[in-house]
Scaffold this motif. Structure first.
Motif, PDB file in Angstrom:
ATOM      1  N   THR A  53       0.857  -1.181   0.000  1.00 30.41           N
ATOM      2  CA  THR A  53       0.000   0.000   0.000  1.00 30.41           C
ATOM      3  C   THR A  53       0.893   1.231   0.000  1.00 30.41           C
ATOM      4  OG1 THR A  53      -1.667  -1.183   1.277  1.00 30.41           O
ATOM      5  CG2 THR A  53      -1.844   1.223   1.214  1.00 30.41           C
ATOM      6  N   ILE A  54       0.620   2.130  -0.931  1.00 32.39           N
ATOM      7  CA  ILE A  54       1.394   3.364  -1.029  1.00 32.39           C
ATOM      8  C   ILE A  54       0.419   4.532  -1.062  1.00 32.39           C
ATOM      9  CG2 ILE A  54       2.997   4.710  -2.445  1.00 32.39           C
ATOM     10  CD1 ILE A  54       4.008   1.918  -3.474  1.00 32.39           C
ATOM     11  N   HIS A  55       0.579   5.435  -0.121  1.00 33.95           N
ATOM     12  CA  HIS A  55      -0.234   6.652  -0.044  1.00 33.95           C
ATOM     13  C   HIS A  55       0.646   7.814  -0.484  1.00 33.95           C
ATOM     14  CE1 HIS A  55      -3.071   4.400   2.487  1.00 33.95           C
ATOM     15  NE2 HIS A  55      -1.998   3.971   3.136  1.00 33.95           N
ATOM     16  N   VAL A  56       0.153   8.625  -1.408  1.00 37.02           N
ATOM     17  CA  VAL A  56       0.886   9.824  -1.827  1.00 37.02           C
ATOM     18  C   VAL A  56       0.016  11.016  -1.469  1.00 37.02           C
ATOM     19  CG1 VAL A  56       1.934  11.072  -3.747  1.00 37.02           C
ATOM     20  CG2 VAL A  56       2.028   8.565  -3.700  1.00 37.02           C
ATOM     21  N   ASN A  57       0.576  11.892  -0.645  1.00 40.22           N
ATOM     22  CA  ASN A  57      -0.172  13.037  -0.118  1.00 40.22           C
ATOM     23  C   ASN A  57       0.506  14.334  -0.526  1.00 40.22           C
ATOM     24  OD1 ASN A  57      -1.755  11.184   1.687  1.00 40.22           O
ATOM     25  ND2 ASN A  57       0.275  10.892   2.549  1.00 40.22           N
ATOM     26  N   ALA A  58      -0.303  15.293  -0.933  1.00 38.61           N
ATOM     27  CA  ALA A  58       0.215  16.616  -1.285  1.00 38.61           C
ATOM     28  C   ALA A  58      -0.882  17.640  -1.048  1.00 38.61           C
ATOM     29  CB  ALA A  58       0.651  16.650  -2.748  1.00 38.61           C
ATOM     30  N   PRO A  59      -0.487  18.866  -0.712  1.00 41.92           N
ATOM     31  CA  PRO A  59      -1.498  19.915  -0.548  1.00 41.92           C
ATOM     32  C   PRO A  59      -2.279  20.116  -1.839  1.00 41.92           C
ATOM     33  CG  PRO A  59       0.651  20.666   0.239  1.00 41.92           C
ATOM     34  CD  PRO A  59       0.868  19.358  -0.470  1.00 41.92           C
ATOM     35  N   GLU A  60      -3.502  20.544  -1.703  1.00 43.76           N
ATOM     36  CA  GLU A  60      -4.337  20.804  -2.873  1.00 43.76           C
ATOM     37  C   GLU A  60      -3.650  21.816  -3.780  1.00 43.76           C
ATOM     38  OE1 GLU A  60      -8.848  22.312  -3.683  1.00 43.76           O
ATOM     39  OE2 GLU A  60      -8.462  21.072  -1.918  1.00 43.76           O
ATOM     40  N   GLY A  61      -3.658  21.533  -5.053  1.00 45.86           N
ATOM     41  CA  GLY A  61      -3.053  22.434  -6.023  1.00 45.86           C
ATOM     42  C   GLY A  61      -1.586  22.162  -6.294  1.00 45.86           C
ATOM     43  N   VAL A  62      -0.988  21.238  -5.534  1.00 43.83           N
ATOM     44  CA  VAL A  62       0.417  20.875  -5.756  1.00 43.83           C
ATOM     45  C   VAL A  62       0.431  19.621  -6.611  1.00 43.83           C
ATOM     46  CG1 VAL A  62       2.538  20.078  -4.656  1.00 43.83           C
ATOM     47  CG2 VAL A  62       1.220  21.926  -3.614  1.00 43.83           C
ATOM     48  N   GLY A  63       0.974  19.738  -7.805  1.00 43.51           N
ATOM     49  CA  GLY A  63       0.990  18.612  -8.726  1.00 43.51           C
ATOM     50  C   GLY A  63       2.155  17.680  -8.459  1.00 43.51           C
ATOM     51  N   VAL A  64       1.845  16.460  -8.068  1.00 44.78           N
ATOM     52  CA  VAL A  64       2.886  15.462  -7.871  1.00 44.78           C
ATOM     53  C   VAL A  64       2.566  14.258  -8.754  1.00 44.78           C
ATOM     54  CG1 VAL A  64       3.423  16.227  -5.521  1.00 44.78           C
ATOM     55  CG2 VAL A  64       1.788  14.389  -5.864  1.00 44.78           C
ATOM     56  N   PRO A  65       3.603  13.569  -9.227  1.00 45.47           N
ATOM     57  CA  PRO A  65       3.406  12.432 -10.128  1.00 45.47           C
ATOM     58  C   PRO A  65       3.049  11.158  -9.360  1.00 45.47           C
ATOM     59  CG  PRO A  65       5.739  12.772  -9.763  1.00 45.47           C
ATOM     60  CD  PRO A  65       5.023  13.871  -9.024  1.00 45.47           C
ATOM     61  N   ARG A  66       1.820  11.073  -8.899  1.00 47.26           N
ATOM     62  CA  ARG A  66       1.387   9.961  -8.051  1.00 47.26           C
ATOM     63  C   ARG A  66       1.653   8.601  -8.692  1.00 47.26           C
ATOM     64  NH1 ARG A  66      -1.857  12.089  -3.932  1.00 47.26           N
ATOM     65  NH2 ARG A  66      -2.407  14.269  -4.311  1.00 47.26           N
ATOM     66  N   GLY A  67       1.332   8.461  -9.966  1.00 47.79           N
ATOM     67  CA  GLY A  67       1.534   7.186 -10.640  1.00 47.79           C
ATOM     68  C   GLY A  67       3.002   6.798 -10.717  1.00 47.79           C
ATOM     69  N   LEU A  68       3.851   7.740 -11.078  1.00 46.31           N
ATOM     70  CA  LEU A  68       5.288   7.477 -11.168  1.00 46.31           C
ATOM     71  C   LEU A  68       5.858   7.122  -9.797  1.00 46.31           C
ATOM     72  CD1 LEU A  68       7.943   7.411 -12.747  1.00 46.31           C
ATOM     73  CD2 LEU A  68       8.121   9.892 -12.371  1.00 46.31           C
ATOM     74  N   ILE A  69       5.438   7.825  -8.773  1.00 41.72           N
ATOM     75  CA  ILE A  69       5.923   7.532  -7.423  1.00 41.72           C
ATOM     76  C   ILE A  69       5.489   6.130  -7.003  1.00 41.72           C
ATOM     77  CG2 ILE A  69       5.665   8.158  -4.984  1.00 41.72           C
ATOM     78  CD1 ILE A  69       5.595  11.122  -6.039  1.00 41.72           C
ATOM     79  N   GLY A  70       4.252   5.787  -7.270  1.00 40.62           N
ATOM     80  CA  GLY A  70       3.779   4.434  -6.953  1.00 40.62           C
ATOM     81  C   GLY A  70       4.578   3.370  -7.670  1.00 40.62           C
ATOM     82  N   ARG A  71       4.820   3.573  -8.966  1.00 41.45           N
ATOM     83  CA  ARG A  71       5.624   2.599  -9.735  1.00 41.45           C
ATOM     84  C   ARG A  71       7.048   2.521  -9.197  1.00 41.45           C
ATOM     85  NH1 ARG A  71       3.037   5.283 -13.745  1.00 41.45           N
ATOM     86  NH2 ARG A  71       4.925   6.300 -14.530  1.00 41.45           N
TER      87      ARG A  71
END
Length: 158
Positions: free
Chosen positions: A3-21
């Motif tokens: 299980t991988i949770h990626v958290n960021a403040p609203e409006g901050v674009g982070v590459p959730r899919g890439l981080i998960g991979r």
């Protein structure tokens, strides 16, 4: 189960899919089939506050990692990435910001898994950085890691 949770403040674009991979590949390479990680992106003020609170070191850093599991337990960890610092490092190194964010998440995950590195010039020649860059290379990111500001830390405490 991983299980991988990626958290960021609203409006901050982070590459959730890439981080998960990237984290799943890191865990696969390490033979880990059960784990839970939280990767949280924070601003300069928050990463500096955490840096002082948990390591007693002043200033902004790029990543902090906390191992929350005991010996023999499935890896459980919190990774905090300094979002603005990641953007600055990406620009300095001439890499895409999403790659640098994923690289820092991998770096933190490796700390949670027990890796560490020396400080100074020798840090980029160690096993931890070799594994980090192999993972990133497998995802299409190729570069030698640029020298970072104060490095990440591994903590057994929550």
């Amino acid at each position: 189960m991983i299980t991988i949770h990626v958290n960021a403040p609203e409006g901050v674009g982070v590459p959730r899919g890439l981080i998960g991979r990237a984290l799943r590949e890191t865990l696969r390479r390490e033979g880990v089939s059960r784990a839970e990680f939280s990767v949280t992106f924070v601003g300069d003020a928050e990463i500096a506050r955490l840096h002082v609170e948990y390591l007693g070191l002043a200033g902004v850093t790029d990543v902090l990692a906390f191992a929350l599991h005991g010996d023999g337990e499935a890896p459980l960890g919190d990774v905090y990435v300094g979002y603005a610092q990641a953007l600055r490092q990406a620009e300095e190194a001439g890499v895409r910001p999403d790659e640098e964010m994923a690289r820092l998440a991998v770096h933190g995950a490796l700390h949670v898994l027990g890796y560490d590195h020396p400080t100074g010039a020798r840090r980029q020649d160690c096993e931890m950085f070799r594994v980090q860059e192999e993972v990133m290379g497998g995802l299409g990111a190729h570069r030698e890691p640029a020298p970072h500001v104060p490095t990440s830390a591994r903590s057994e405490a929550s």
